[in-house]
Design a protein around this motif. Structure first.
Motif, PDB file in Angstrom:
ATOM      1  N   GLU A  48      53.502  43.532  51.172  1.00  0.00           N
ATOM      2  CA  GLU A  48      53.898  44.641  50.298  1.00  0.00           C
ATOM      3  C   GLU A  48      54.906  44.187  49.254  1.00  0.00           C
ATOM      4  O   GLU A  48      54.873  44.638  48.104  1.00  0.00           O
ATOM      5  N   LEU A  49      55.805  43.263  49.628  1.00  0.00           N
ATOM      6  CA  LEU A  49      56.757  42.729  48.647  1.00  0.00           C
ATOM      7  C   LEU A  49      56.023  42.008  47.526  1.00  0.00           C
ATOM      8  O   LEU A  49      56.343  42.168  46.334  1.00  0.00           O
ATOM      9  N   MET A  50      55.014  41.218  47.887  1.00  0.00           N
ATOM     10  CA  MET A  50      54.274  40.484  46.861  1.00  0.00           C
ATOM     11  C   MET A  50      53.533  41.440  45.933  1.00  0.00           C
ATOM     12  O   MET A  50      53.484  41.237  44.720  1.00  0.00           O
ATOM     13  N   LEU A  51      52.963  42.494  46.505  1.00  0.00           N
ATOM     14  CA  LEU A  51      52.251  43.461  45.663  1.00  0.00           C
ATOM     15  C   LEU A  51      53.203  44.179  44.727  1.00  0.00           C
ATOM     16  O   LEU A  51      52.864  44.466  43.572  1.00  0.00           O
ATOM     17  N   ASN A  52      54.432  44.457  45.192  1.00  0.00           N
ATOM     18  CA  ASN A  52      55.408  45.069  44.301  1.00  0.00           C
ATOM     19  C   ASN A  52      55.816  44.132  43.183  1.00  0.00           C
ATOM     20  O   ASN A  52      56.068  44.577  42.059  1.00  0.00           O
ATOM     21  N   ALA A  53      55.887  42.832  43.474  1.00  0.00           N
ATOM     22  CA  ALA A  53      56.218  41.876  42.423  1.00  0.00           C
ATOM     23  C   ALA A  53      55.137  41.873  41.347  1.00  0.00           C
ATOM     24  O   ALA A  53      55.429  41.854  40.141  1.00  0.00           O
ATOM     25  N   VAL A  54      53.893  41.914  41.774  1.00  0.00           N
ATOM     26  CA  VAL A  54      52.778  41.942  40.827  1.00  0.00           C
ATOM     27  C   VAL A  54      52.844  43.211  39.979  1.00  0.00           C
ATOM     28  O   VAL A  54      52.658  43.194  38.763  1.00  0.00           O
ATOM     29  N   ASN A  55      53.147  44.333  40.622  1.00  0.00           N
ATOM     30  CA  ASN A  55      53.256  45.593  39.884  1.00  0.00           C
ATOM     31  C   ASN A  55      54.353  45.537  38.845  1.00  0.00           C
ATOM     32  O   ASN A  55      54.196  46.054  37.733  1.00  0.00           O
ATOM     33  N   LEU A  56      55.468  44.916  39.214  1.00  0.00           N
ATOM     34  CA  LEU A  56      56.590  44.826  38.272  1.00  0.00           C
ATOM     35  C   LEU A  56      56.197  43.997  37.059  1.00  0.00           C
ATOM     36  O   LEU A  56      56.525  44.341  35.911  1.00  0.00           O
ATOM     37  N   ASN A  57      55.454  42.928  37.296  1.00  0.00           N
ATOM     38  CA  ASN A  57      54.953  42.118  36.191  1.00  0.00           C
ATOM     39  C   ASN A  57      54.067  42.939  35.257  1.00  0.00           C
ATOM     40  O   ASN A  57      54.213  42.920  34.026  1.00  0.00           O
ATOM     41  N   LEU A  58      53.123  43.673  35.861  1.00  0.00           N
ATOM     42  CA  LEU A  58      52.197  44.480  35.057  1.00  0.00           C
ATOM     43  C   LEU A  58      52.950  45.518  34.232  1.00  0.00           C
ATOM     44  O   LEU A  58      52.643  45.750  33.058  1.00  0.00           O
ATOM     45  N   MET A  59      53.958  46.148  34.845  1.00  0.00           N
ATOM     46  CA  MET A  59      54.693  47.184  34.125  1.00  0.00           C
ATOM     47  C   MET A  59      55.517  46.585  32.999  1.00  0.00           C
ATOM     48  O   MET A  59      55.639  47.182  31.928  1.00  0.00           O
ATOM     49  N   ALA A  60      56.100  45.391  33.234  1.00  0.00           N
ATOM     50  CA  ALA A  60      56.894  44.765  32.181  1.00  0.00           C
ATOM     51  C   ALA A  60      56.017  44.438  30.983  1.00  0.00           C
ATOM     52  O   ALA A  60      56.366  44.713  29.832  1.00  0.00           O
ATOM     53  N   PHE A  61      54.852  43.863  31.243  1.00  0.00           N
ATOM     54  CA  PHE A  61      53.958  43.553  30.136  1.00  0.00           C
ATOM     55  C   PHE A  61      53.456  44.818  29.454  1.00  0.00           C
ATOM     56  O   PHE A  61      53.282  44.848  28.239  1.00  0.00           O
ATOM     57  N   SER A  62      53.222  45.858  30.228  1.00  0.00           N
ATOM     58  CA  SER A  62      52.754  47.100  29.623  1.00  0.00           C
ATOM     59  C   SER A  62      53.793  47.673  28.683  1.00  0.00           C
ATOM     60  O   SER A  62      53.471  48.210  27.627  1.00  0.00           O
ATOM     61  N   ASN A  63      55.061  47.566  29.051  1.00  0.00           N
ATOM     62  CA  ASN A  63      56.093  48.166  28.217  1.00  0.00           C
ATOM     63  C   ASN A  63      56.341  47.367  26.952  1.00  0.00           C
ATOM     64  O   ASN A  63      56.589  47.931  25.888  1.00  0.00           O
ATOM     65  N   TYR A  64      56.305  46.021  27.055  1.00  0.00           N
ATOM     66  CA  TYR A  64      56.722  45.242  25.898  1.00  0.00           C
ATOM     67  C   TYR A  64      55.584  44.790  25.018  1.00  0.00           C
ATOM     68  O   TYR A  64      55.794  44.407  23.877  1.00  0.00           O
ATOM     69  N   LEU A  65      54.355  44.808  25.516  1.00  0.00           N
ATOM     70  CA  LEU A  65      53.247  44.337  24.703  1.00  0.00           C
ATOM     71  C   LEU A  65      52.241  45.436  24.374  1.00  0.00           C
ATOM     72  O   LEU A  65      51.440  45.270  23.481  1.00  0.00           O
TER      73      LEU A  65
END
Lengths: 101, 203
Positions: A35-52
């Motif tokens: 679950e920690l790894m999946l949250n890390a992936v989600n955080l990556n996706l959200m960061a890219f969604s916000n800035y790009l």
């Protein structure tokens, strides 16, 4: 604030999850590390969604899919752990060695 | 570069605090001996991630994260810990400490690789962030126009996993009409369970 701090935080969370996945002897802790790894992936996706891609937030849509699939996988994984515990009376990962050569 | 009404300094302080909380609780999840403490720190990790989503202009996903992860997945993990709670010390495996150290070194190397990759890439960051009236409306529009098929497939997957989890975790009780000759005393109040056939463990 820029993109990179979020990506580094997500990378750190992912590496902590990998460490927990490999070294845990309790089967439930292994699922918590996943679950920690999946949250890390989600955080990556959200960061890219916000800035790009902040006009059409497709990263957030993808994150919602990952959250729902992670919840389903946690349920099935814990059902498997429970079933193993009922038949083997332990949750020690070192004892689950039936497939070992 | 955010549309939150906080000033730049407050956002930086929030980011630092949330990142520290996230890293500390994640380390606690994987390192603590007591699994119940680890499960509660997992809840703290999920809440910090929801806070980071709020810093990324994602109000709906932050709420969904708290509802689904903290409210459902964490509770499920706690129930599973309660049901498999066998107080035993694990038999020590040979080279156990060495394995942990090697894994730690590999994970640090992976983190260094990812960090170098992140900082040395020229990300094509958009000059300004679009101010959406509501992220929930845009997500809903995506779900019903271009992401309709994954949305329907996700609902089927949730149904399948629900049925699968129930079938895997159920116990088949022997009904009272059968008189089964098992070695259970008369005063026992246990529900008799149909024994499952087991594979023998290798040793």
């Amino acid at each position: 604030m820029s993109l990179e701090p979020f990506l580094i935080i997500a990378a750190a969370l992912f590496c902590i999850g990998i460490y927990g996945l490999i070294t845990s002897r309790n089967a439930v802790r292994v699922l918590m590390s996943v679950e920690l790894m999946l949250n890390a992936v989600n955080l990556n996706l959200m960061a890219f969604s916000n800035y790009l891609d902040s006009a059409s937030i497709r990263g957030q849509v993808f994150t919602i899919f990952v959250i729902s699939i992670a919840a389903a996988e946690a349920a099935v994984g814990l059902a498997i752990v429970l079933s193993i515990y009922r038949s083997r009376d332990t949750v020690d990962m070192e004892q689950f060695n039936l497939l070992r050569w | 570069m955010n549309n939150i009404g906080l000033g730049d300094g407050s956002q930086t302080v929030s980011l630092v605090v949330l990142a520290a909380m996230l890293t500390a609780s994640a380390m606690g999840v994987v390192l603590l001996q007591n699994i119940v403490y680890a499960a509660f720190l997992l809840g703290a990790t999920f809440i910090s991630v929801a806070g980071l989503y709020l810093l990324l202009n994602a109000d709906f996903v932050a709420a969904a994260q708290v509802l689904i992860y903290v409210g459902a997945v964490n509770i499920l993990i706690l129930f599973a810990i309660m049901l498999v709670n066998k107080r035993q010390d694990y038999a020590s495996v040979k080279y156990g400490a060495l394995r942990n150290v090697v894994t730690g070194v590999v994970c640090l190397g992976l983190f260094a690789l990812l960090g170098v990759t992140v900082t040395s890439t020229n990300w094509a960051i958009a000059p300004n962030i679009a101010k959406l009236p509501s992220t929930m409306v845009v997500i809903g529009q995506h779900f019903f126009s271009d992401y309709l098929l994954p949305f329907e497939l996700a609902s089927i997957l949730l149904l399948v996993s629900l049925i699968g989890a129930i079938v895997l975790a159920r116990r088949e009780f022997i009904p009272d009409t059968f008189k089964v000759d098992l070695k259970v005393s008369e005063e026992s109040l246990e529900l008799l369970e149909k024994p499952k056939e087991q594979l023998t463990a290798s040793k």
